[in-house]
Design a protein around this motif. Structure first.
Motif, PDB file in Angstrom:
ATOM      1  N   GLY A 153       0.629  -1.352  -0.070  1.00 51.00           N
ATOM      2  CA  GLY A 153      -0.147   0.108  -0.048  1.00 51.00           C
ATOM      3  C   GLY A 153       0.922   1.345   0.021  1.00 51.00           C
ATOM      4  N   THR A 154       0.266   2.330  -0.121  1.00 47.16           N
ATOM      5  CA  THR A 154       0.817   3.625  -0.222  1.00 47.16           C
ATOM      6  C   THR A 154       1.876   3.985   1.007  1.00 47.16           C
ATOM      7  N   ILE A 155       1.335   3.390   2.128  1.00 48.50           N
ATOM      8  CA  ILE A 155       2.103   3.641   3.459  1.00 48.50           C
ATOM      9  C   ILE A 155       3.804   3.084   2.995  1.00 48.50           C
ATOM     10  N   PRO A 166      -0.109  -3.465  -4.162  1.00 50.68           N
ATOM     11  CA  PRO A 166      -0.965  -2.247  -3.940  1.00 50.68           C
ATOM     12  C   PRO A 166      -2.358  -2.948  -3.770  1.00 50.68           C
ATOM     13  N   SER A 167      -3.194  -2.329  -2.741  1.00 53.54           N
ATOM     14  CA  SER A 167      -4.316  -3.278  -2.245  1.00 53.54           C
ATOM     15  C   SER A 167      -5.256  -3.779  -3.058  1.00 53.54           C
ATOM     16  N   PRO A 168      -5.503  -2.910  -4.278  1.00 53.10           N
ATOM     17  CA  PRO A 168      -6.587  -3.476  -5.177  1.00 53.10           C
ATOM     18  C   PRO A 168      -6.086  -4.828  -5.723  1.00 53.10           C
ATOM     19  N   GLN A 175      -1.759  -1.838   5.199  1.00 49.58           N
ATOM     20  CA  GLN A 175      -2.109  -2.169   3.898  1.00 49.58           C
ATOM     21  C   GLN A 175      -2.632  -0.911   3.218  1.00 49.58           C
ATOM     22  N   GLY A 176      -2.832  -1.231   1.648  1.00 49.42           N
ATOM     23  CA  GLY A 176      -3.154   0.074   1.036  1.00 49.42           C
ATOM     24  C   GLY A 176      -4.745   0.402   1.447  1.00 49.42           C
ATOM     25  N   THR A 177      -5.009   1.831   1.215  1.00 53.52           N
ATOM     26  CA  THR A 177      -6.288   2.276   1.941  1.00 53.52           C
ATOM     27  C   THR A 177      -7.443   1.853   0.738  1.00 53.52           C
ATOM     28  N   ASP A 178      -7.098   1.481  -0.506  1.00 56.67           N
ATOM     29  CA  ASP A 178      -8.188   1.158  -1.305  1.00 56.67           C
ATOM     30  C   ASP A 178      -9.246   0.148  -1.150  1.00 56.67           C
ATOM     31  N   THR A 179      -8.576  -1.072  -0.311  1.00 51.61           N
ATOM     32  CA  THR A 179      -9.463  -1.971   0.126  1.00 51.61           C
ATOM     33  C   THR A 179      -9.491  -2.372   1.585  1.00 51.61           C
TER      34      THR A 179
HETATM   35  N1  ASP Z   1      -3.342   2.142  -4.162  1.00 53.08           N
HETATM   36  C1  ASP Z   1      -3.058   2.351  -3.038  1.00 53.08           C
HETATM   37  C2  ASP Z   1      -3.262   0.849  -2.381  1.00 53.08           C
HETATM   38  O1  ASP Z   1      -4.535   0.846  -2.007  1.00 53.08           O
HETATM   39  C3  ASP Z   1      -3.609   3.554  -2.061  1.00 53.08           C
HETATM   40  C4  ASP Z   1      -3.396   3.368  -0.903  1.00 53.08           C
HETATM   41  O2  ASP Z   1      -2.438   2.498  -0.174  1.00 53.08           O
HETATM   42  O3  ASP Z   1      -3.590   4.262  -0.091  1.00 53.08           O
HETATM   43  O4  ASP Z   1      -2.559   0.095  -2.125  1.00 53.08           O
END
Ligand code: ASP
Length: 329
Positions: free
Chosen positions: A13-15, A56-58, A88-92
């Motif tokens: 994820g973005t973090i 990436p969380s998608p 994790q990424g925020t998308d999911t």
């Molecule tokens: N596209 C990124 C993800 O979900 C966005 C994030 O991490 O905030 O992995």
């Protein structure tokens, strides 16, 4: 006094993201690097940081989260951890957190966090979010609440939280009830509590593909007819209009599909329960429920799809799915 023992699992994820050679963001950092960048974490807990995925969380799958749940269950049952933080990424996040709520039993906190800004961005929110998530995961107050989500200091219950904005650090909201609490002055404060839901086994069953479709004005229902037989879906979640409504001509088609596979009725509205006993016109919630559709209660279509998938994965049928949704009405 001995520090609590905390399991920190990073999925990407973005973090974790830094810019690659082209200047685009891609997963880079692991759990250990994230933890080392925040010295205060060491005072709060004895940490075991593991990079389970760098996605990436998608691209995180249901099977991935089943594995994460197994790692947490083992960590609690056999390795003596007092809580877990999942990064994790925020998308999911709203999906992963709800799955963990449905999969990890017991009282020990499971807190999911991420970041809206990359690790190198000015004002990166990842470190503050990870610190707040850790404070929550080691707190007594968080026990017995199931999976929680922390971003921007807000504490959300997994069943209510949604990503409500594509960009800002305050993207996470629980539109139906608001956050359960806040991490302020370095201390989690819970102002409301949720009851635990029954949990599903992590080690049983085989994938049950569930379609998720949103109704729209003048909906062309051809795809609905193809779902059970031609496409082989095991279940369907329909996001109806408003309190759970579809165009009149779509209702009998959904009724036919519901004779073959379980069909759950959610809403395309941002929040609020699907109705069960108010409107009686063709395509209304009373009409659809009489045709065998199962009301999703207050669960979003995304979360309803996951709950239905776990029920059917274990060999459940429409009656068992109905029982599983009963507590979310
Ligand atoms: N596209 C990124 C993800 O979900 C966005 C994030 O991490 O905030 O992995």
């Amino acid at each position: 006094m001995a520090r609590p023992r905390l399991l920190i699992l990073s999925l990407g994820g973005t973090i974790t993201m830094v810019k690659d050679a082209t200047g685009a963001m891609a997963p880079g950092l692991g759990a250990e690097e994230l933890v080392q960048s925040i010295p205060q974490l060491d005072e709060l807990a004895e940490l075991d940081a593991r990079s389970l995925l760098r996605l990436p969380s998608p691209s995180i799958s249901l099977e991935n989260i089943l594995e994460v749940a197994q790692v947490i269950e083992k960590g609690f049952a056999e390795e003596g951890f007092d809580g877990a933080v999942v990064i994790q990424g925020t998308d999911t996040i709203e999906e992963s957190a709800f799955l963990l709520d449905l999969l990890v039993g017991g009282d020990r906190p499971v807190v999911v966090t991420g970041a809206m800004r990359g690790a190198e961005a000015p004002g990166a929110d990842g470190p503050a979010n990870l610190l707040a998530a850790t404070r929550l995961a080691v707190s007594q107050q968080a026990r017995g609440l199931g999976a929680l989500v922390v971003l921007n200091y807000d504490i959300h219950a997994a069943r209510f939280v949604q990503k409500s904005h594509t960009a800002v650090p305050s993207a996470f909201t629980s539109p139906l009830v608001g956050p359960l609490g806040v991490v302020a002055e370095g201390r989690p404060r819970l102002y409301a509590r949720v009851e635990r839901s029954p949990v599903f086994p992590t080690d049983r069953g085989s994938p049950a593909p569930i379609a998720l479709l949103k109704m729209a004005m003048g909906y062309d229902a051809r795809i609905l007819k193809a779902l059970p037989d031609t496409l082989g879906y095991a279940g369907l979640v329909v996001e109806g209009m408003g309190a759970g409504h579809v165009p009149a001509e779509v209702a009998p088609i959904l009724g036919e599909v519901a004779k073959k596979i379980p069909v759950v009725l959610a809403s395309r509205s941002m929040t609020g329960p699907v109705f069960t006993s108010t409107y009686g016109y063709p395509g209304s919630e009373i009409d659809l429920i009489s045709r065998g559709l199962i009301p999703a209660g207050y669960l979003s279509g995304l979360k309803a799809r996951l709950l239905l998938g776990l029920c059917l994965r274990q060999g459940g049928d429409a009656a068992q799915a109905k029982a599983a949704f009963a507590q979310y009405q």
